[in-house]
Design a protein around this motif. Structure first.
Motif, PDB file in Angstrom:
ATOM      1  N   THR A  72       0.985  -1.178  -0.128  1.00 37.07           N
ATOM      2  CA  THR A  72      -0.092   0.096  -0.015  1.00 37.07           C
ATOM      3  C   THR A  72       0.933   1.272  -0.109  1.00 37.07           C
ATOM      4  OG1 THR A  72      -1.727  -1.220   1.227  1.00 37.07           O
ATOM      5  CG2 THR A  72      -1.859   1.123   1.298  1.00 37.07           C
ATOM      6  N   LEU A  82      -8.357  -2.487   4.399  1.00 37.29           N
ATOM      7  CA  LEU A  82      -8.271  -1.797   3.127  1.00 37.29           C
ATOM      8  C   LEU A  82      -9.557  -1.254   2.298  1.00 37.29           C
ATOM      9  CD1 LEU A  82      -5.690  -4.420   1.143  1.00 37.29           C
ATOM     10  CD2 LEU A  82      -5.348  -1.990   2.087  1.00 37.29           C
ATOM     11  N   TYR A  95      -9.616   2.216   3.767  1.00 35.83           N
ATOM     12  CA  TYR A  95      -8.511   2.786   3.082  1.00 35.83           C
ATOM     13  C   TYR A  95      -9.039   3.490   1.794  1.00 35.83           C
ATOM     14  CZ  TYR A  95      -3.987   3.863   0.723  1.00 35.83           C
ATOM     15  OH  TYR A  95      -2.967   4.445   0.025  1.00 35.83           O
ATOM     16  N   LYS A  96      -9.565   2.644   0.934  1.00 37.87           N
ATOM     17  CA  LYS A  96      -9.885   2.824  -0.319  1.00 37.87           C
ATOM     18  C   LYS A  96     -10.974   4.041  -0.654  1.00 37.87           C
ATOM     19  CE  LYS A  96      -8.468  -1.798  -2.206  1.00 37.87           C
ATOM     20  NZ  LYS A  96      -8.957  -3.018  -2.811  1.00 37.87           N
ATOM     21  N   ASN A  97     -11.794   4.071   0.490  1.00 36.26           N
ATOM     22  CA  ASN A  97     -12.798   5.296   0.406  1.00 36.26           C
ATOM     23  C   ASN A  97     -12.095   6.543   0.816  1.00 36.26           C
ATOM     24  OD1 ASN A  97     -14.951   3.568  -0.139  1.00 36.26           O
ATOM     25  ND2 ASN A  97     -15.368   3.027   1.964  1.00 36.26           N
ATOM     26  N   ASN A 134       1.778   4.430  -3.038  1.00 38.34           N
ATOM     27  CA  ASN A 134       1.555   6.064  -3.134  1.00 38.34           C
ATOM     28  C   ASN A 134       2.970   6.648  -2.855  1.00 38.34           C
ATOM     29  OD1 ASN A 134       1.283   8.600  -1.461  1.00 38.34           O
ATOM     30  ND2 ASN A 134      -0.932   7.972  -1.287  1.00 38.34           N
ATOM     31  N   LYS A 182      -5.405   9.259   1.952  1.00 34.95           N
ATOM     32  CA  LYS A 182      -4.433   8.227   1.964  1.00 34.95           C
ATOM     33  C   LYS A 182      -3.244   8.463   1.968  1.00 34.95           C
ATOM     34  CE  LYS A 182      -7.532   5.812  -1.582  1.00 34.95           C
ATOM     35  NZ  LYS A 182      -7.692   5.389  -2.979  1.00 34.95           N
TER      36      LYS A 182
END
Length: 410
Positions: free
Chosen positions: A203, A236, A239-241, A207, A247
């Motif tokens: 992850t 996750l 996190y994706k939202n 980034n 992020k």
């Protein structure tokens, strides 16, 4: 006269407890031995001395100046030298007497190198064998356990706390002597991926902005707290939202822009800035400790440190039992309101004022309760805890015995 005896016994008991509460200092112990100045110097330079001092049960296999010269002639980097010297620190207590009384004549001892995360398999262990003729041999496990190093003499010993003994030459360990990259060359995500934090590492790699922030801080000092794979995988979807900026801030939140060893974390309770901190009291964490446990807390939840992946100044990496969530991005779970008292039935007789009790509010559950975490991966955790209990028990018995004698003399 008897009272005087009693007071003297109490004084001796107090002095004993005071001395027992003081930690050992390896550099001070070796200072009385001029043949070990080089070894003592590099224990301090590599910061191993502070790690040795914080442990409660330890044996240091000391090398004299001649043995250290043979080691330094190979020109190891300071990071490699730290691994080599950490192989000479056993996470158990062996004085001269115990070495000759090993059960079944042989023992396998974990070393501090085993706790660094750089020791593959059983390479962080040392074989100790009581040989015929009064000799005691030492052999590195990743050297097929060959006993080619021998006990010379005991230098210092504080029973069941620390023992410093001289051995004839450095223990040959290919794993410990392998070239160790400096912080600027270190691949943080590879280290995390190889030790149970792959989801977080992947992850972070996805980034570039957050990854760049971590890299920029490796030279000046960096402490990373990485959630284990299972809790991070479950997290996750949340996190994706997050927004793109959210992020980045979330990932940077798991880095602290200074190096902090475990000993430092245990002594520095309170708020700490993170790589995501931008302004006062934003994206910070609160460090708390209780004995051997160190936890990180936000307004949303609490996570416990469960292991050490790397502790080589200026970089330290620790594992967490759950995903720590910053209050700036996530809301704490609402506290449930107390349940209303049941309404009285219309035809039920009313209680008299003298017998009518006040309704008790239901206890309010905490917004977050730390889950039980698995045992950490430090090889000496159990030994440290057991030694601490024995040490506390011994001091308690000593004090009680002194008081008992004093009462008899009254």
């Amino acid at each position: 006269m008897r009272r005087l005896h009693f007071l003297l016994l109490l004084l001796l008991s107090t002095l004993f407890l005071f001395q027992a509460s003081n930690a050992h200092n390896i550099t001070h112990l070796l200072a009385d031995h001029p043949s070990f100045t080089t070894f003592n110097h590099y224990l301090s330079l590599t910061h191993l001395a502070s790690e040795i001092n914080r442990r409660t049960t330890i044996t240091v296999l000391a090398l004299d100046n001649a043995a250290m010269s043979s080691l330094l002639d190979k020109n190891p980097s300071i990071y490699t030298l730290k691994n080599i010297l950490s192989y000479h620190v056993l996470l158990d207590y062996f004085n001269a007497k115990k070495l000759h009384q090993i059960t079944n004549g042989t023992a396998l001892a974990a070393t501090m190198f085993q706790t660094t995360g750089s020791a593959p398999g059983s390479s962080g262990f040392v074989n100790i064998t009581d040989l015929k003729g009064g000799k005691v041999g030492f052999g590195a496990e990743d050297n097929a356990g060959v006993l080619d190093t021998y006990f010379v003499k005991e230098l210092e010993a504080v029973p069941y706390n620390i023992s410093v003994i001289q051995i004839s030459k450095p223990l040959p360990s290919a794993a410990a002597a392998a070239p160790t990259p400096g912080p600027s060359e270190m691949n943080l995500t590879d280290r995390m991926s190889a030790h149970g934090c792959k989801v977080f590492a992947d992850t972070l790699l996805s980034n570039p902005e957050a990854m760049g922030t971590f890299k920029d801080n490796t030279e000046g000092g960096l402490t990373v707290f990485c959630p284990g794979d299972d809790p991070m995988k479950a997290f996750l979807p949340k996190y994706k939202n997050l927004t793109a900026a959210g992020k980045t801030s979330f990932l940077e939140f798991f880095g602290v822009p200074i190096y902090q060893s475990m000993a430092m974390l245990k002594s520095n309770n309170g708020p700490t800035n993170t790589l995501a901190t931008d302004g006062a009291s934003k994206f910070d964490i609160t460090v708390q400790n209780d004995g051997e446990d160190v936890t990180l807390k936000t307004k949303v939840n609490t996570a416990k440190i469960t292991g050490t992946l790397l502790d080589e100044e200026p970089v330290a990496i620790y594992t967490l039992d759950k995903v720590l969530m910053p209050g700036e991005l996530f809301k704490a779970a609402p506290t449930p309101a107390p349940a209303p008292a049941p309404a009285e039935a219309a035809d039920a007789p009313k209680a008299s004022k003298s017998k009518k009790g006040k309704a008790k509010a239901a206890p309010t559950p905490e917004a977050d309760s730390p889950a039980d975490s698995p045992d950490g991966d430090l090889a000496d955790q159990t030994a440290d805890e057991n030694a601490a209990r024995r040490f506390e028990g011994a001091t308690f018995l000593a004090a009680g015995f002194s008081l008992f004698l004093g009462l008899l003399l009254l």
